[in-house]
Write a protein that holds these residues in place. Structure first.
Motif, PDB file in Angstrom:
ATOM      1  N   THR A 357      39.685  38.478  24.513  1.00 55.40           N
ATOM      2  CA  THR A 357      38.934  37.861  25.605  1.00 55.40           C
ATOM      3  C   THR A 357      38.474  38.904  26.607  1.00 55.40           C
ATOM      4  O   THR A 357      37.332  38.875  27.088  1.00 55.40           O
ATOM      5  CB  THR A 357      39.802  36.807  26.303  1.00 55.40           C
ATOM      6  OG1 THR A 357      40.189  35.807  25.345  1.00 55.40           O
ATOM      7  CG2 THR A 357      39.040  36.132  27.437  1.00 55.40           C
ATOM      8  N   LEU A 358      39.353  39.842  26.946  1.00 52.51           N
ATOM      9  CA  LEU A 358      38.963  40.913  27.862  1.00 52.51           C
ATOM     10  C   LEU A 358      37.816  41.732  27.290  1.00 52.51           C
ATOM     11  O   LEU A 358      36.885  42.124  28.008  1.00 52.51           O
ATOM     12  CB  LEU A 358      40.165  41.816  28.140  1.00 52.51           C
ATOM     13  CG  LEU A 358      41.203  41.293  29.141  1.00 52.51           C
ATOM     14  CD1 LEU A 358      42.403  42.220  29.169  1.00 52.51           C
ATOM     15  CD2 LEU A 358      40.606  41.164  30.535  1.00 52.51           C
ATOM     16  N   GLU A 359      37.879  41.998  26.003  1.00 54.64           N
ATOM     17  CA  GLU A 359      36.819  42.789  25.371  1.00 54.64           C
ATOM     18  C   GLU A 359      35.477  42.075  25.458  1.00 54.64           C
ATOM     19  O   GLU A 359      34.443  42.702  25.753  1.00 54.64           O
ATOM     20  CB  GLU A 359      37.179  43.069  23.911  1.00 54.64           C
ATOM     21  CG  GLU A 359      36.184  43.959  23.202  1.00 54.64           C
ATOM     22  CD  GLU A 359      36.605  44.293  21.785  1.00 54.64           C
ATOM     23  OE1 GLU A 359      35.922  45.109  21.133  1.00 54.64           O
ATOM     24  OE2 GLU A 359      37.620  43.748  21.323  1.00 54.64           O
ATOM     25  N   LEU A 360      35.466  40.766  25.223  1.00 53.51           N
ATOM     26  CA  LEU A 360      34.220  40.007  25.315  1.00 53.51           C
ATOM     27  C   LEU A 360      33.666  40.031  26.736  1.00 53.51           C
ATOM     28  O   LEU A 360      32.453  40.162  26.949  1.00 53.51           O
ATOM     29  CB  LEU A 360      34.457  38.566  24.873  1.00 53.51           C
ATOM     30  CG  LEU A 360      34.663  38.335  23.371  1.00 53.51           C
ATOM     31  CD1 LEU A 360      35.017  36.887  23.106  1.00 53.51           C
ATOM     32  CD2 LEU A 360      33.417  38.735  22.589  1.00 53.51           C
ATOM     33  N   ARG A 361      34.546  39.920  27.718  1.00 49.16           N
ATOM     34  CA  ARG A 361      34.088  39.922  29.111  1.00 49.16           C
ATOM     35  C   ARG A 361      33.519  41.284  29.496  1.00 49.16           C
ATOM     36  O   ARG A 361      32.526  41.372  30.225  1.00 49.16           O
ATOM     37  CB  ARG A 361      35.244  39.542  30.032  1.00 49.16           C
ATOM     38  CG  ARG A 361      35.798  38.140  29.786  1.00 49.16           C
ATOM     39  CD  ARG A 361      36.868  37.776  30.797  1.00 49.16           C
ATOM     40  NE  ARG A 361      36.265  37.527  32.092  1.00 49.16           N
ATOM     41  CZ  ARG A 361      35.895  36.333  32.525  1.00 49.16           C
ATOM     42  NH1 ARG A 361      36.069  35.267  31.753  1.00 49.16           N
ATOM     43  NH2 ARG A 361      35.364  36.180  33.723  1.00 49.16           N
ATOM     44  N   LEU A 362      34.127  42.359  29.019  1.00 56.13           N
ATOM     45  CA  LEU A 362      33.624  43.686  29.356  1.00 56.13           C
ATOM     46  C   LEU A 362      32.328  44.000  28.621  1.00 56.13           C
ATOM     47  O   LEU A 362      31.509  44.782  29.106  1.00 56.13           O
ATOM     48  CB  LEU A 362      34.687  44.745  29.038  1.00 56.13           C
ATOM     49  CG  LEU A 362      35.969  44.671  29.881  1.00 56.13           C
ATOM     50  CD1 LEU A 362      36.870  45.867  29.591  1.00 56.13           C
ATOM     51  CD2 LEU A 362      35.658  44.604  31.362  1.00 56.13           C
TER      52      LEU A 362
END
Length: 381
Positions: A357-362
């Protein structure tokens, strides 16, 4: 005196003092979840099952009663809670794994762990074990099913079990184990189409399998190698291709400094903080997801970050942003995470936001996650 396990709102209505309509709405909003939970968690004697009292208290005391009401209004949730309350399934992780649907059960398991009702367990590992228990019996060919059961027991499950003993599993690690089972099943079907069993597999059969798409079938390597070691398959060479990955280009210092010093409009503060942890402290996303609020240490007028050993000072522009973020972290006002201690709380009880999820947001910020870690520090000028 009210006995422990009874619903408080029912007994207190008879002599309650006069309240305005607004006050009555507030009391009703607090009592309605307790009444419904008391009915669902009733063990058949008119009282709540003793093991479920911590869950009852946690849900009843939530700051937003609408959340528990919405959740407990669903028929499958009601069936699950009643099955636990009436001891229709064992009150263990294994007992919960027998219930459906799995997403709802996974959410309930997180709540029970958070309330201290069940011991901690790796969520991803339990989901993988449940998937495996459903996948293998569904295989029609008895010979293939037996081979895959042995492969799962002696290889595919061992890596997740080992990794879970060190740190919580990630979704990517579990997907790799699932893909190994999927491709092992497809490889056995490939042999069956060629009129061969695994024991009759030849080098030509192996080459024909990989010829159809080496990259997509690369995770098949584990199954034939295991089969050869365990004498289920005769010796054959498993093709291997080495990929020389070029080192990604390093972001320009000016671009990195711009990300570090300004927060663009309409960008959530949590995304900017995560991007800065990658850019300034060379932290991988799996480590960032595990950070807690106790890893930010205000001491003697400066902020220390415990994402390194020993804790290192956080530069002034980022320090203020980090302290501001602590007071407005997301997912802390829900019934799931009322006392979240994660720096990036997730939607599941006591669980952090996943690295995926963090990767998608970044990615939406066009912030590099791998290239951004090539240097240790970024100038704030």
């Amino acid at each position: 005196m009210r006995q422990r396990g009874e619903v408080p709102c029912r007994a207190s209505r008879a002599g309650e003092p006069f309240r305005s309509q607004h006050q009555r709405r507030g009391v009703r909003g607090q009592c309605e979840p307790a009444e419904r939970l008391g009915e669902l968690l009733d063990d058949g004697t008119g009282s709540i099952r003793a093991e479920l009292l911590p869950l009852f208290d946690a849900l009843r005391q939530t700051r937003r009663p609408k959340g528990p009401l919405t959740w407990t209004s669903k028929p499958h949730v009601q069936r699950t809670l009643q099955a636990l309350a009436r001891a229709e399934v064992p009150f263990t992780h294994e007992g919960l794994s027998r219930l459906i649907p799995w997403r709802s059960v996974a959410y309930l398991r997180d709540r029970l762990i958070q309330a201290g009702v069940l011991p901690p367990a790796d969520r991803q590992l339990l989901l993988f074990q449940r998937w495996l228990a459903e996948k293998l019996p569904a295989i029609d060919d008895a010979g293939h099913r037996r081979l895959l059961e042995l492969f799962a027991a002696w290889y595919a499950q061992r890596r997740p079990n080992t990794l879970a003993g060190r740190s919580p599993l990630t979704g990517k690690q579990v997907r790799q184990a699932r893909d190994e089972i999927h491709l092992a099943t497809a490889f056995l079907d490939h042999l069956a189409e060629r009129g061969r069993s695994l024991a009759e597999c030849t080098q030509a059969d192996v080459d024909a399998w990989y010829l159809g798409g080496y990259t997509a079938r690369r995770l098949t390597h584990a199954f034939p190698r295991w089969a050869m070691r365990s004498k289920h398959m005769q010796k054959a060479a498993v093709p291997h291709r080495s990929y020389k990955q070029s080192r990604p280009a390093r972001p320009a210092p000016a671009a990195r400094a711009a990300v570090a010093t300004r927060q663009p409009r309409r960008v959530p503060l949590q995304d900017h903080v995560a991007a800065l942890l990658v850019l300034l402290h060379a932290q991988p996303l799996i480590q960032i997801a595990r950070l807690g609020t106790n890893d930010v240490l205000p001491e003697d007028g400066e902020v220390l970050g415990r994402n390194r050993r020993p804790p290192s000072p956080v530069p002034a522009p980022f320090a203020g942003m980090l302290l501001d973020y602590l007071g407005q972290r997301p997912n802390t006002m829900t019934a799931t995470n009322p006392d979240a201690r994660r720096l990036f709380p997730g939607r599941r009880a006591a669980q952090p936001m996943t690295p995926e999820t963090l990767e998608l947001r970044l990615r939406r910020l066009a912030s590099p996650t791998q290239r951004g870690r090539l240097r240790r520090r970024v100038p704030y000028a």
